[in-house]
Every structure is written in C-alpha cells, then in structure tokens.
Design a protein around this motif. Sequence first.
Motif, short mmCIF file in Angstrom:
data_model
loop_
_atom_site.label_atom_id
_atom_site.label_comp_id
_atom_site.label_asym_id
_atom_site.label_seq_id
_atom_site.Cartn_x
_atom_site.Cartn_y
_atom_site.Cartn_z
N VAL A 1 -5.24 0.67 2.16
CA VAL A 1 -4.87 2.06 1.88
C VAL A 1 -4.99 2.96 3.10
CG1 VAL A 1 -5.47 1.88 -0.55
CG2 VAL A 1 -7.22 2.62 1.08
N ASP A 2 -4.42 4.14 2.97
CA ASP A 2 -4.57 5.19 3.96
C ASP A 2 -6.02 5.69 3.90
OD1 ASP A 2 -2.77 7.68 5.35
OD2 ASP A 2 -4.72 8.20 4.50
N PRO A 3 -6.71 5.72 5.04
CA PRO A 3 -8.13 6.09 4.99
C PRO A 3 -8.36 7.53 4.54
CG PRO A 3 -7.41 5.79 7.27
CD PRO A 3 -6.28 5.35 6.39
N LYS A 4 -7.38 8.39 4.72
CA LYS A 4 -7.59 9.78 4.34
C LYS A 4 -7.43 9.99 2.84
CE LYS A 4 -6.23 12.08 8.63
NZ LYS A 4 -4.86 11.76 9.06
N THR A 5 -6.28 9.55 2.30
CA THR A 5 -5.99 9.83 0.89
C THR A 5 -6.48 8.74 -0.05
OG1 THR A 5 -3.86 8.72 0.98
CG2 THR A 5 -3.88 11.08 1.50
N GLY A 6 -6.61 7.53 0.44
CA GLY A 6 -6.95 6.40 -0.43
C GLY A 6 -5.73 5.83 -1.14
N ASN A 7 -4.54 6.37 -0.84
CA ASN A 7 -3.32 5.82 -1.45
C ASN A 7 -2.78 4.66 -0.61
OD1 ASN A 7 -3.22 7.49 -3.69
ND2 ASN A 7 -2.02 9.07 -2.64
N MET A 8 -2.06 3.76 -1.26
CA MET A 8 -1.51 2.57 -0.58
C MET A 8 -0.73 2.99 0.67
SD MET A 8 0.40 -0.79 -2.10
CE MET A 8 1.69 -0.07 -3.07
N ASP A 9 -0.97 2.27 1.75
CA ASP A 9 -0.40 2.61 3.05
C ASP A 9 1.07 2.18 3.12
OD1 ASP A 9 0.32 2.38 5.85
OD2 ASP A 9 -1.81 2.61 6.31
N THR A 10 1.97 3.13 3.29
CA THR A 10 3.40 2.81 3.28
C THR A 10 3.81 1.95 4.48
OG1 THR A 10 3.74 5.02 4.21
CG2 THR A 10 4.35 4.72 1.92
N ASP A 11 3.24 2.21 5.67
CA ASP A 11 3.61 1.42 6.85
C ASP A 11 3.19 -0.03 6.68
OD1 ASP A 11 4.60 3.70 7.97
OD2 ASP A 11 2.83 4.11 9.20
N LEU A 12 1.96 -0.22 6.21
CA LEU A 12 1.47 -1.58 5.98
C LEU A 12 2.33 -2.29 4.93
CD1 LEU A 12 -2.44 -1.59 5.73
CD2 LEU A 12 -1.00 -2.81 7.38
N ALA A 13 2.68 -1.54 3.89
CA ALA A 13 3.47 -2.13 2.81
C ALA A 13 4.84 -2.57 3.34
CB ALA A 13 3.64 -1.13 1.67
N TYR A 14 5.41 -1.75 4.18
CA TYR A 14 6.72 -2.07 4.76
C TYR A 14 6.65 -3.37 5.54
CZ TYR A 14 11.34 -0.94 6.61
OH TYR A 14 12.67 -0.96 6.91
N GLN A 15 5.58 -3.47 6.34
CA GLN A 15 5.35 -4.68 7.11
C GLN A 15 5.17 -5.89 6.17
OE1 GLN A 15 5.32 -4.72 10.56
NE2 GLN A 15 5.41 -6.91 10.16
N ALA A 16 4.38 -5.68 5.14
CA ALA A 16 4.09 -6.78 4.19
C ALA A 16 5.37 -7.26 3.52
CB ALA A 16 3.09 -6.30 3.14
#
Length: 404
Positions: free
Chosen positions: A113-128
């Motif tokens: 997740v994004d360390p600030k919001t705690g929501n799933m990280d979009t950049d990481l997800a794109y990579q995944a």
Amino acid sequence: MTQTQKKDPMEPKFLVPLSSPDIGEEEKEAVQEVLSTRWLALGPKIKAFEKAIQEFTGAKHAIACSSGTAGLHLCLRAAGIAENDLVLTTPFSFISSSNVMLFEKAIPVFVDVDPKTGNMDTDLAYQAIQDLMRGGAAAQKWLPRKGAENAGPLKGILPVDVFGHPVNSMAWRIIADQFGLFYLEDACEAIGARYLNTQAGTNADMSVFAFYPNKQITTGEGGMIITNDEKKADLMRALCSQGRAPGDSWLAHTYLGYNYRMDEMSAAIGEVQTKRLDSILEERAQVAAWYAEELKDVEGIELPFIEPEVTRVSWFVYVIRVASGLDRNQFIRDLDANGIPARPYFAPIHLQPFMVEQFGYQEGDFPITEDLGNRGVAIPFFTKMTQAQVKTVAEVVKKVIQMQ
Ligand SMILES: *Cc1c(COP(=O)(O)O)cnc(C)c1O
C-alpha cells in the motif's frame, strides 16, 4: 483521570466508548412500523432502502444484503470468478475483502500500500499486472510462496477505501480497462467519500458498502451492492435469494445461491440512516477536525493523511500512528489503563494464521502494510462524539504517549 465513572454498565471501565451507533427516534419508529405489519422480510422497506442508496450514489442498481462480506461474495460470483483465478488486492484491509476470494478458491494476489493513505499502491499494482500477464519468473515474484501452483489468469482488481479515505477510482478504472480486468471496490468503510467529484464505489464495475454498527451508518448487520450493470445486478439479486432467477417461483432455483438477504427491520433503519447520511458525515468530519486540532504537534504521533484530491473523507475510524520505535501495544495498554479504549488497526491479512498456512506468507512480505499494522491505533470515534469527549481522549493520548 485514572478513576472512571461507573455510569454505563456496558462500558464500566472506559471514559468514552470506542464507537457507538447513532440511532434516533425516527429509526425506532421505522422499526416499530415494520413490526406492526406482516412483512418482516422481502417487503417494501428493502426496496425503499435500495432506492435511497441508488439516489445517494447515482448508481443504476442497488442490492441490499445481509453483510458487507455477503455483498463482496456476490460481486465475485457475478464477476464469474473461478478456482485458481487471480485477483489483485491489498493486504491492508479488513479480512473479508480477501476471504471472499477464498470462498471461491480464487487466489488473492497482494500488492503493498501507499504509506501515507494505506490504500493499495497504483504504481505497484500496474507493475504487478504487467508482470502477471507476462507470466513466468516475472509473474512468480507477485505470487504467494505456495498455494498458487495452478495459478490461473488475472481476472480483476479489488481495491479498498481504507478508513473512509477514497481510492483514486479514475486511476483504477483506467488500469482495469487497459488490461480487461473487472474492478470491484470494497467501499465498506467509505460510503459517501469523494475523490475529486467522484463518490467512492461509483467508478467501479461493482462496489459494496457495509452497515455493521461501527460503520458510518448502520442496519445492525447489513450491506449494499451498487452497480450500473443490469445483468450482473439481476444475477446478484438471484444469488442473494437462494438462486431464484427473475420469474422463478419460491421453490425454483436456477442457480446455486445463498440466503444473503437483509430483513425489513434492518432495511427500515437503513433507509432513515441514508436520509441522514450527509449530516452524519458532516458530524463525523467535525469530530475528526477536533481531533486534528487537539493532537496536532504531539510528538510521537502521526495523524491521518488526506490526499489533496479528496474532497470528502467519509470518516469511518480515527486511526493515529505511533512513531517508529515506540511500543504501540504498550501504548494501547496504557490508554486502556487510563480509561480510553483503543485498538490496533488493521492486522495485516497475509499474516493471519490461515493465510500463512495456505499461502506460506512470512513477515516482511509486505513491509508497508506491516509497518502501518504495527503502528496504527484506532481511538474512540463516533458520530455523536462531543468536543469534550475528544478533549478527554486527547489529554490521555498526550499523557500516555510521553510514557512510551
Ligand atoms: C466492514 C468491512 C467489510 C464488511 O464487513 P461485514 O461485517 O461483513 O459487514 C468489508 N471490508 C471492509 C474493508 C470493512 O471495513
């Protein structure tokens, strides 16, 4: 301060409850009204509650069900998920966003997740997603250590609006469309939240709200699916009620379904609560603002972060983080001893015993989720919380954090 007043027999040791539903006279009357009819199930209140949510969200279809978890499960069935299918999701959530995949023997693929919001990280997800579609070694690094030997295709994404902070649904929509994935949003903590001008859940193919008593609005137990897809809506209605397709008689069952229906008493409460939703969200925002004021500049504590694009947080819980290096669990015990209930929030999903057993997860697999899970503390928060109660909590927090 350590001496507690023993007025409320339900909360003998606490100065302020951790959460408290906001049920008024109108809700009570609405339930009374239902109880004086013969329609305790499958009646007009369900339809009225669904309509109220449709109007609030602008969604074409709303389907009431018995819990948020039931709703998420129905969505996955409607998405056509099958054994070994992959769904991208977050390990920093309440357990049910992943459990519903296991109900169908699908495999949650976690993205940190994004360390600030705690929501799933979009950049990481794109990579995944790119790696998973490429297959082979690239895909392998996103899959669990075990339990994914027969991994099927990636079918969808399931982001979660954590603590009422909405995800960037425009970004998720684009990603889903680019790769032909379904987009199911777990908006169980975020009814009414807005990212720019878009309400939580409304950009997804399907999304779900939940109404457990600690949520922004409650029906006791309950959930609500929204979607603009008529076919899926029909299927989910059928699956929610024993698999009866439109036109099926009581004992005709076209599909393997469930009894995930909401009852009329719950729906009656939900309809009234939905009418009050905007003002409830305002009151909760006021409580959050009081906390922000009282706790700003307190050393050892981080306050919730709100992305600038968020035009309305739907405050679900108020989660502060203790600074790295402090003992969060001791902090909670000390709050408790001083009359303030508090809870760790969330416990990472991948480290729950059954997840470890099935998929072989280890500590360190999702470091940001684990860090947030190790430092997060939900403190008392509810709609009718007064400024005096906020001050009481804040004073104990300030005192206790100095002891760490
Ligand atoms: C509350 C919640 C749910 C659903 O919970 P139920 O108790 O089944 O209504 C699902 N996901 C998240 C993130 C939640 O907070």
